[in-house]
Design a protein around this motif. Structure first.
Motif, PDB file in Angstrom:
ATOM      1  N   PHE A  83      29.316  46.878  62.148  1.00 43.11           N
ATOM      2  CA  PHE A  83      29.945  46.307  60.959  1.00 43.11           C
ATOM      3  C   PHE A  83      29.235  46.780  59.691  1.00 43.11           C
ATOM      4  O   PHE A  83      29.877  47.144  58.707  1.00 43.11           O
ATOM      5  N   VAL A 120      37.561  47.208  59.814  1.00 43.38           N
ATOM      6  CA  VAL A 120      36.630  46.317  59.106  1.00 43.38           C
ATOM      7  C   VAL A 120      36.983  44.852  59.367  1.00 43.38           C
ATOM      8  O   VAL A 120      36.093  44.028  59.623  1.00 43.38           O
ATOM      9  N   LEU A 134      30.317  50.244  59.001  1.00 41.30           N
ATOM     10  CA  LEU A 134      31.697  50.257  58.503  1.00 41.30           C
ATOM     11  C   LEU A 134      31.767  49.890  57.021  1.00 41.30           C
ATOM     12  O   LEU A 134      32.579  50.431  56.275  1.00 41.30           O
ATOM     13  N   LEU A 135      30.918  48.950  56.611  1.00 45.08           N
ATOM     14  CA  LEU A 135      30.945  48.521  55.212  1.00 45.08           C
ATOM     15  C   LEU A 135      30.540  49.633  54.251  1.00 45.08           C
ATOM     16  O   LEU A 135      30.932  49.617  53.083  1.00 45.08           O
TER      17      LEU A 135
END
Length: 161
Positions: free
Chosen positions: A40, A67, A43-44
């Motif tokens: 995560f 996301v 991904l951010l």
């Protein structure tokens, strides 16, 4: 009225069983939490890369879905910790363990979906796209075998009635 005691193969009360199962569950969640949090976090950062502006509309949509799936998986896998904190000392541990186990199962499914979507996006961007479907399908089958197939096979093969 409480539920009838189930034989567990151990000489433990319902509360002792709940304590043991809680400890085991939290150890399992730690492994999954680490993976989903790293994924995560990665991904951010993607949206802030220059290459993001060059992605097609489809790839941007895949990214947004990924996301959201990652955020949902993170929530489900951190949920058992919050649950424990909020119900600690209320004498509901057996019920909390069951709920935490469900949250963990949902979190693992969402992690599977997040990893699948991430793989689709990465392979679409990194290759010409011709083998993306097949590669993703093979990897998802592998996940399903490792995460569900083998455990369910083992449970069925080794569970005594």
């Amino acid at each position: 009225m409480s539920e009838p005691a189930r034989r567990t193969g151990r000489d433990e009360s319902e509360e002792e069983r709940a304590d043991r199962m809680w400890t085991e569950l939290i150890q399992e969640v730690r492994v999954a939490q680490t993976g989903v949090q790293i994924l995560f976090g990665f991904l951010l950062t993607v949206v802030f890369q220059q290459k993001y502006a060059e992605l097609s509309h489809t790839d941007k949509t895949i990214y947004i879905v990924t996301v959201v799936l990652g955020a949902s998986a993170t929530g489900a896998l951190i949920g058992p910790v919050s649950l424990h904190r909020l119900v600690a000392g209320r004498r509901v541990k057996p019920q909390a363990v069951r709920l935490a186990a469900r949250l963990t199962s949902v979190g693992l499914f969402l992690l599977l979906a997040t990893m699948t979507a991430s793989l689709v996006l990465i392979l679409r961007v990194a290759t010409d796209g011709s083998l993306v479907t097949w590669v993703v399908a093979v990897v998802v089958v592998w996940y399903l075998v490792c995460w569900y197939g083998l455990p369910l096979w083992s449970r069925r093969r080794h569970t005594t009635r």
